[in-house]
Scaffold this motif. Sequence first.
Motif, PDB file in Angstrom:
ATOM      1  N   HIS A   9       0.854  -1.269   0.106  1.00  9.41           N
ATOM      2  CA  HIS A   9       0.009  -0.037  -0.114  1.00  9.41           C
ATOM      3  C   HIS A   9       0.838   1.374   0.006  1.00  9.41           C
ATOM      4  CE1 HIS A   9      -3.510   2.820   0.854  1.00  9.41           C
ATOM      5  NE2 HIS A   9      -2.900   3.231   1.763  1.00  9.41           N
ATOM      6  N   PHE A  10       2.004   1.329   0.764  1.00  6.17           N
ATOM      7  CA  PHE A  10       2.763   2.300   0.829  1.00  6.17           C
ATOM      8  C   PHE A  10       4.147   2.382  -0.024  1.00  6.17           C
ATOM      9  CE2 PHE A  10       0.900   2.185   5.291  1.00  6.17           C
ATOM     10  CZ  PHE A  10       0.358   3.415   5.266  1.00  6.17           C
ATOM     11  N   TYR A  11       4.615   1.221  -0.382  1.00  7.25           N
ATOM     12  CA  TYR A  11       5.541   1.227  -1.509  1.00  7.25           C
ATOM     13  C   TYR A  11       4.982   0.464  -2.630  1.00  7.25           C
ATOM     14  CZ  TYR A  11       8.453   1.921   2.679  1.00  7.25           C
ATOM     15  OH  TYR A  11       9.147   2.670   3.515  1.00  7.25           O
ATOM     16  N   LYS A  12       4.706   1.219  -3.269  1.00 10.28           N
ATOM     17  CA  LYS A  12       3.935   0.683  -4.775  1.00 10.28           C
ATOM     18  C   LYS A  12       4.903   0.183  -5.965  1.00 10.28           C
ATOM     19  CE  LYS A  12      -0.234   3.507  -3.806  1.00 10.28           C
ATOM     20  NZ  LYS A  12      -0.775   2.619  -3.015  1.00 10.28           N
ATOM     21  N   ALA A  16      14.399   0.257  -5.117  1.00  8.02           N
ATOM     22  CA  ALA A  16      15.600   0.294  -4.205  1.00  8.02           C
ATOM     23  C   ALA A  16      15.169   0.365  -2.781  1.00  8.02           C
ATOM     24  CB  ALA A  16      16.877   0.983  -4.461  1.00  8.02           C
ATOM     25  N   LEU A  17      14.330   1.545  -2.742  1.00  6.96           N
ATOM     26  CA  LEU A  17      13.924   1.678  -1.241  1.00  6.96           C
ATOM     27  C   LEU A  17      13.142   0.431  -0.685  1.00  6.96           C
ATOM     28  CD1 LEU A  17      13.529   3.206   1.321  1.00  6.96           C
ATOM     29  CD2 LEU A  17      11.719   4.371   0.274  1.00  6.96           C
ATOM     30  N   LYS A  18      12.331  -0.189  -1.381  1.00  7.57           N
ATOM     31  CA  LYS A  18      11.449  -1.352  -1.197  1.00  7.57           C
ATOM     32  C   LYS A  18      12.247  -2.568  -0.806  1.00  7.57           C
ATOM     33  CE  LYS A  18       7.147  -3.734  -2.284  1.00  7.57           C
ATOM     34  NZ  LYS A  18       5.912  -3.678  -3.178  1.00  7.57           N
ATOM     35  N   HIS A  19      13.267  -2.411  -1.575  1.00  8.56           N
ATOM     36  CA  HIS A  19      14.129  -3.913  -1.491  1.00  8.56           C
ATOM     37  C   HIS A  19      14.883  -3.803   0.031  1.00  8.56           C
ATOM     38  CE1 HIS A  19      17.276  -6.870  -2.395  1.00  8.56           C
ATOM     39  NE2 HIS A  19      17.955  -6.014  -2.182  1.00  8.56           N
ATOM     40  N   ILE A  20      15.379  -2.436   0.168  1.00  6.38           N
ATOM     41  CA  ILE A  20      16.174  -2.169   1.346  1.00  6.38           C
ATOM     42  C   ILE A  20      15.113  -2.495   2.770  1.00  6.38           C
ATOM     43  CG2 ILE A  20      17.102  -0.366   2.751  1.00  6.38           C
ATOM     44  CD1 ILE A  20      18.399   0.646   0.176  1.00  6.38           C
ATOM     45  N   GLY A  59       7.728   3.837   8.062  1.00  5.25           N
ATOM     46  CA  GLY A  59       8.044   5.131   7.787  1.00  5.25           C
ATOM     47  C   GLY A  59       9.065   5.628   7.242  1.00  5.25           C
ATOM     48  N   ILE A  60       9.951   5.023   6.857  1.00  7.09           N
ATOM     49  CA  ILE A  60      11.268   5.490   6.220  1.00  7.09           C
ATOM     50  C   ILE A  60      10.946   6.081   4.866  1.00  7.09           C
ATOM     51  CG2 ILE A  60      12.854   4.041   7.391  1.00  7.09           C
ATOM     52  CD1 ILE A  60      13.293   2.334   4.777  1.00  7.09           C
ATOM     53  N   ILE A  61       9.987   5.868   4.298  1.00  9.57           N
ATOM     54  CA  ILE A  61       9.426   6.283   3.056  1.00  9.57           C
ATOM     55  C   ILE A  61       9.266   7.917   3.135  1.00  9.57           C
ATOM     56  CG2 ILE A  61       6.930   5.953   3.194  1.00  9.57           C
ATOM     57  CD1 ILE A  61       7.184   5.124   0.005  1.00  9.57           C
ATOM     58  N   ARG A  62       8.969   8.372   4.137  1.00  5.64           N
ATOM     59  CA  ARG A  62       8.691   9.639   4.381  1.00  5.64           C
ATOM     60  C   ARG A  62       9.819  10.562   4.917  1.00  5.64           C
ATOM     61  NH1 ARG A  62       2.664   9.548   6.317  1.00  5.64           N
ATOM     62  NH2 ARG A  62       1.970   8.617   4.217  1.00  5.64           N
ATOM     63  N   GLN A  69      18.208   5.669  -0.043  1.00  5.02           N
ATOM     64  CA  GLN A  69      17.042   5.534  -1.135  1.00  5.02           C
ATOM     65  C   GLN A  69      15.849   6.224  -0.613  1.00  5.02           C
ATOM     66  OE1 GLN A  69      18.127   5.315  -4.423  1.00  5.02           O
ATOM     67  NE2 GLN A  69      20.028   5.153  -3.356  1.00  5.02           N
ATOM     68  N   CYS A  70      15.970   7.002   0.438  1.00  2.00           N
ATOM     69  CA  CYS A  70      14.769   7.595   0.952  1.00  2.00           C
ATOM     70  C   CYS A  70      14.618   8.957   0.696  1.00  2.00           C
ATOM     71  CB  CYS A  70      14.892   7.597   2.641  1.00  2.00           C
ATOM     72  SG  CYS A  70      14.540   5.924   3.349  1.00  2.00           S
ATOM     73  N   PHE A  71      13.752   9.594  -0.092  1.00  2.45           N
ATOM     74  CA  PHE A  71      13.780  11.166  -0.466  1.00  2.45           C
ATOM     75  C   PHE A  71      12.206  11.814  -0.021  1.00  2.45           C
ATOM     76  CE2 PHE A  71      16.129   8.182  -3.773  1.00  2.45           C
ATOM     77  CZ  PHE A  71      17.617   8.706  -3.243  1.00  2.45           C
TER      78      PHE A  71
END
Length: 190
Positions: A9-12, A16-20, A59-62, A69-71
């Motif tokens: 839902h959050f990592y569509k 690289a970020l989803k992999h990490i 929450g790292i995606i934010r 790879q978090c932007f």
Amino acid sequence: MNYHSVIDHFYKEDDALKHILLVHSRRVADRALLIARRHPELKLDEDFLEAAAMLHDIGIIRCNAPSIQCFGTEPYICHGRLGAEMLRKLQSSGFKFEVSEGDWEALARVCERHTGAGLTKEAIVRQNLPLPHEDFLPETTAEQVICYADKFYSKTRLEHEKTLEQAAHSLEKFGEEGVLRFRKWAQMFE
């Protein structure tokens, strides 16, 4: 628990970020599950423990941490609190996930309480951290196990496992009280 649906839902994108996130969280989950199996006296729910470990860093995606790879725009120290907010908002939206209402809150608490070895209000104020002035300490055994397991794996060196001493040393920046909590958990869980 189908934690994959929450991650997706959050990592569509499968980037690289989803992999990490997935590799790091899987390693934390595996260590937490190993602790649960070595210590049946703790009576940990392995399904919950796995889901909580897989979602603890949602929450790292934010956050703004380009090296992993978090932007996003928020300081990385806030990722736990942000993850908790994301899960609480998702629950209130009616998102279908195989957990009870109480488990939603328990998952959110794991997110917001795993940073360092937990953060006290005093440490937040003393270090002028951009967090609410309240305690974010792991209280339940599941919160403690996931917080402990997390300290052995970084998101910058995915295949590296820290030694107990390296993990303890990495906590020094948060203050001596966190190192002491971590060492207490080591006695309990190893």
